[in-house]
Write an enzyme that holds these catalytic residues in place. Structure first.
Site, short mmCIF file in Angstrom:
data_model
loop_
_atom_site.label_atom_id
_atom_site.label_comp_id
_atom_site.label_asym_id
_atom_site.label_seq_id
_atom_site.Cartn_x
_atom_site.Cartn_y
_atom_site.Cartn_z
N ASP A 1 -2.42 2.14 -4.26
CA ASP A 1 -2.29 0.71 -3.99
C ASP A 1 -1.88 -0.04 -5.27
O ASP A 1 -2.38 0.25 -6.35
CB ASP A 1 -3.66 0.20 -3.51
CG ASP A 1 -3.63 -1.27 -3.11
OD1 ASP A 1 -2.85 -1.59 -2.20
OD2 ASP A 1 -4.37 -2.07 -3.69
N GLU B 1 2.64 2.16 -3.94
CA GLU B 1 3.06 0.83 -3.49
C GLU B 1 3.50 0.04 -4.72
O GLU B 1 2.67 -0.41 -5.50
CB GLU B 1 1.92 0.10 -2.79
CG GLU B 1 2.35 -1.28 -2.31
CD GLU B 1 1.23 -2.31 -2.33
OE1 GLU B 1 1.42 -3.37 -1.72
OE2 GLU B 1 0.17 -2.07 -2.94
#
Ligand code: CA
Length: 495
Positions: free
Chosen positions: A234, A264
């Protein structure tokens, strides 16, 4: 070898009666049947609002729904036992499980500490806007409900570079924590706002070796405990790349394998940030192609969008081997932080582009298979009712990807609203080969070559949008058709 296909098996508003981990186990066999090879599961550990949060407000990485913390034993998605069962069910079907690793921040500290801080200018975090002063902040994590099981590590203000809440003053600001680790925030990939280290909650400071070692240990623990096969990382643009490199190398070395890892690194402006990230991490991770997502969004909003440029400046064009392509995710869905939901008419077209071409590893999005209905409030505080309908064509194309989308690719991106491509098939996959034609305007047609080995053979539209059949000529060509604002996927008619 079967083509790889991921699915993001959740969305922001999952609200079905079955909890998500149970749904994973229930659906594992179906996912195999439609060609899914890896499932990205949401954060499995306890978050600040345990029973309700999707999981990104991480509280305790070692509590996978096992301890009574933050008002609940289980997480929104279920218990640790159910999580392990879900992963088992995936493995039983030959599907890999990807865990979501949130390394940027922690939320919901257990105790207040007196912390020396300076405030920074939110638009330029390199600029201090105060002298040093003291606040009380929730920077101490002792995990009283877990009592040292699995890890005795206590987090305190020395583990964080910043917070956004002063409890004693009841004030919000970006507070840069002053400690021996260094002045201001640490170097991270994103230089937006001067330095985009700070995103939210208690920002983890990777200048602290103890933190790095603890998270390396967590990586070992979570692989051994859950048997996950890889990770989705993340918010990496807010995290030290040196740490990410060290963490990945440590895990790969420890388990003597190469974990599948996708990062990400959200960017919809240009590709420079992602290329810099690839360089900084030596290409150790796949990256979600947010630029292609943004192109889909633009094309879905504007019927004069020039489809010849759909791949321009995307990761899948520039670094196809590292691109994980997708149509939408939990952040881009309606009412979320990066809202940019691709319009429904365009979704089958976008899925054809990510599923049936050679480049990139596609990632399906849960609501496109299962639908989603939810009520929430928009920015104006008004009630909004949203229905995301499932798109049956996505499953069909995912299956075709697994079975038929192989071999040489011939591109016909030669018209602003009507583009297509063919795959010639290969020996390994029986009856493989496909011809895809899509139009963002009126009904489309195009002569395309599928290969001489198909001469005299008949093709039909697997999506059923176009009736009738197409016969391949002696040179391996045929004229293929699609409806207005639609896509057709032509495959060999068998039997
Ligand atoms: Ca950070």
């Amino acid at each position: 070898m079967q083509n790889q296909t991921l699915i993001q098996f959740f969305h922001w508003y999952y609200n079905e009666e079955q909890n998500l981990w149970t749904k994973v186990a229930t659906e594992a066999n179906h996912l195999k049947e439609i060609g899914v090879t890896s499932v990205w599961l949401p954060p499995a550990y306890k978050s600040n609002n345990a029973a309700y949060d999707v999981g990104y407000a991480v509280y305790d990485l070692f509590d996978l729904g096992e301890f009574d913390q933050k008002g609940s034993v289980v997480t929104k998605h279920g218990s640790k036992e159910e999580y392990l069962k879900a992963i088992n069910a995936l493995h039983d079907n030959g599907i890999a499980a990807l865990a979501d690793a949130v390394f940027n921040h922690k939320a919901g500290g257990d105790e207040l500490e007196k912390v020396k801080v300076k405030t920074v200018n939110p638009d330029n975090r390199n600029e201090f806007t105060s002298d040093v002063f003291e606040i009380e902040a929730w920077t101490k994590f002792t995990f009283p409900g877990r009592q040292g099981k699995y890890s005795e590590f206590i987090w305190d203000h020395m583990c964080f570079s910043g917070v956004d809440w002063a409890e004693d003053r009841k004030e919000t600001a970006i507070y840069s924590i002053q400690n021996y680790l260094g002045e201001g925030f640490e170097n991270v990939p994103s230089t937006e706002f001067g330095n985009y280290d700070y995103l939210m909650f208690n920002d983890i400071d990777y200048r602290n070796r103890a933190v790095i070692e603890e998270l390396k240990y967590w990586g070992e623990w979570v692989v051994e405990t859950t048997k996950v096969d890889g990770f989705r990382l993340d918010a990496v643009k807010h995290i030290s790349s040196d740490f990410i490199v060290e963490w990945i190398d440590h895990l790969n070395h420890k388990f003597n394998r190469e974990f599948f890892i996708v990062a990400e690194d959200w960017n919809v402006v240009d590709i420079q940030g992602q290329l810099a990230y690839i360089e900084a991490t030596g290409g150790r991770t796949q990256i979600f192609d947010s630029l292609l997502h943004h192109k889909f969004f633009m094309a879905s909003k504007d019927e004069s969008f020039d489809m010849r440029t759909i791949f321009e400046g995307t990761l899948v064009q520039t670094k196809p081997d590292l691109a994980v392509t997708f149509v939408d995710n939990h952040d881009s869905q309606p009412l979320q932080a990066l809202e940019s939901y691709v319009e429904f008419w365009f979704r089958p077209l976008a899925y054809a582009i990510i599923l049936l071409r050679m480049q990139g590893i596609p990632c399906l999005f849960f609501p496109d298979l299962y639908g989603g209905i939810y009520d929430d409030k928009n920015n104006e505080g008004e009630d909004v009712h949203i229905e995301l309908a499932a798109i049956p064509a996505v499953e069909t194309m995912s299956k075709i990807r697994a079975e038929l989308a192989y071999g040489e690719q011939r591109d016909y991106f030669d018209h602003g609203i009507c583009v297509g491509w063919t795959r010639a098939g290969d020996e390994e996959h029986e009856n493989s080969g496909v011809a895809v034609l899509l139009s963002t305007g009126e009904e489309g047609f195009k002569a395309m070559e599928v290969g001489k080995h198909f001469a005299g053979k008949t093709f039909i539209d697997a999506l059923g949008y176009r009736e009738g059949q197409v016969t391949i000529d002696e040179n391996g060509w045929a004229e293929f058709h699609c409806n207005a604002g639609s896509v057709s996927v032509w495959i060999l008619k068998v039997g």
